[in-house]
Design a protein around this motif. Structure first.
Motif, short mmCIF file in Angstrom:
data_model
loop_
_atom_site.label_atom_id
_atom_site.label_comp_id
_atom_site.label_asym_id
_atom_site.label_seq_id
_atom_site.Cartn_x
_atom_site.Cartn_y
_atom_site.Cartn_z
N ASN A 1 5.99 -21.23 -11.01
CA ASN A 1 6.85 -20.39 -11.84
C ASN A 1 6.15 -19.12 -12.31
OD1 ASN A 1 9.41 -21.95 -12.08
ND2 ASN A 1 8.08 -23.50 -12.96
N PRO B 1 11.31 -12.47 -3.43
CA PRO B 1 12.21 -13.55 -2.97
C PRO B 1 11.48 -14.67 -2.25
CG PRO B 1 12.49 -11.57 -1.62
CD PRO B 1 11.62 -11.19 -2.77
N GLU B 2 10.34 -14.35 -1.63
CA GLU B 2 9.60 -15.37 -0.89
C GLU B 2 8.95 -16.38 -1.83
OE1 GLU B 2 9.51 -15.80 2.41
OE2 GLU B 2 11.03 -14.21 2.44
N ALA C 1 9.91 -16.74 -5.15
CA ALA C 1 10.90 -17.24 -6.10
C ALA C 1 11.61 -18.50 -5.58
CB ALA C 1 11.94 -16.16 -6.42
N LYS C 2 11.71 -18.65 -4.28
CA LYS C 2 12.41 -19.82 -3.74
C LYS C 2 11.61 -21.11 -3.92
CE LYS C 2 10.90 -19.03 1.06
NZ LYS C 2 11.37 -18.59 2.40
N TYR C 3 10.34 -20.97 -4.34
CA TYR C 3 9.53 -22.17 -4.58
C TYR C 3 9.45 -22.53 -6.07
CZ TYR C 3 7.98 -21.79 0.26
OH TYR C 3 7.94 -21.74 1.64
N ARG C 4 10.19 -21.83 -6.92
CA ARG C 4 10.21 -22.21 -8.33
C ARG C 4 10.57 -23.69 -8.44
NH1 ARG C 4 10.16 -18.53 -12.48
NH2 ARG C 4 10.52 -16.31 -11.97
#
Length: 316
Positions: free
Chosen positions: A100, A140-141, A143-146
């Protein structure tokens, strides 16, 4: 005979007069003395606006040069004193914090670059634009792993770490500008966030912007030691929401599910404050500035010394 003698005397007199006139016509002169060179003007000092601009730029581009510590999957996670069996949860909390924080740092860096304002040095806008476009691709790369504590994984941490390690600007670097512009190099040296004590920005919070170097504190006496904590370093005592503990460095603190936190709270002391992660956006507490999380628990920072602190927990 008398006439020739008179003529001779007259010639001698005229010759003497001629010699005197000749000597007077060409008096001896000394060579002009060489004048001392004018002193060089003092070097120009950077304006405060340039130092402030450099300070914000360095905070916005810190992710390119300094990579946040990647939590490791140890295979044998550490346990908490007084609360065995929670090592895996501690590890997942550290993973979630990392997953995060990286998108937060990236978003905040873009915000700072957007707010830099007019360039105070030639080429500044192009330099900022190269960093901005690289960060916009990264956001975006990562953020998708939050993830929250329950869904964070070592695999996701590894992928995000690889993305951050590969981050490069699309244009010239801050180092290039320092080499090309001596005045900017001076401003860079005077900006707090361009030094080793600089910080990563957070969304909506900006960065502290100093316009001159911070002088070293005058140590008139040693800082007093931390006061004793009722529960020592046994953070397991905090599970029921009532405790007073001493922590050193980043420390996970377990709390009962009734406090609506995702299993544990991560406390990170860094004088003069303590940052708490695990209840949404990180929040900061300090002596005299208590924090209440999710309306369920209140944390009072009793004292902070460097990376150690005494914390007091009580139900809200």
């Amino acid at each position: 005979m008398a006439a020739r003698t008179g003529i001779l005397v007259l010639a001698v007199v005229l010759g003497a007069a001629g010699c005197s006139a000749s000597e007077g016509d060409a008096p001896a002169t000394e060579p002009p003395s060489a004048s001392a060179p004018a002193p060089a003007p003092p070097p120009a000092s950077p304006k405060l606006e340039l130092v402030s601009w450099a300070d914000r730029l360095c905070a916005a581009t810190r992710l390119f040069d300094e990579k946040p510590d990647r939590p490791k999957a140890s295979g044998n996670p550490a346990e908490l004193p007084g609360l065995p069996g929670h090592g895996e949860m501690i590890e997942q909390l550290e993973w979630a914090s990392y997953l995060n924080e990286i998108p937060d740092f990236t978003q905040a860096s873009i915000e700072l670059l957007d707010g830099l304002g007019p360039e105070p040095v030639a080429g500044g806008a192009d330099l900022a634009g190269g960093y901005r476009s690289a960060l916009q691709r990264l956001l975006p790369e990562v953020a998708k792993y939050r993830a929250d504590t329950g869904s964070a994984s070592a695999d996701a941490v590894g992928k995000v770490a690889e993305l951050v390690a590969a981050l490069k600007t699309d244009g010239p670097t801050v180092s290039d500008l320092r080499t090309r512009d001596p005045l900017f190099a001076q401003a860079h040296g005077a900006a707090a966030n361009c030094g080793p004590q600089g910080m990563f920005p957070r969304p909506g919070q900006g960065v502290p912007t100093r316009t001159s170097p911070v002088p070293p504190p005058q140590q008139t006496s040693e800082a007093p030691p931390l006061p004793p904590a009722a529960d020592g370093d046994n953070v397991g005592a905090c599970f029921d929401g009532t405790c007073e503990v001493k922590i050193l460095g980043q420390t996970p603190i377990p709390l009962d599910d009734r406090f609506r936190l995702p299993g544990m709270l991560l406390a990170t002391p860094e004088a003069p404050s303590v940052q708490f992660t695990g209840a949404g956006q990180p929040v900061t507490g300090a002596p005299g500035v208590p924090v209440t999380l999710l309306g369920t628990i209140t944390i009072r920072v009793v004292a902070v010394r460097g990376q150690a602190a005494v914390l007091n927990f009580a139900p809200a």
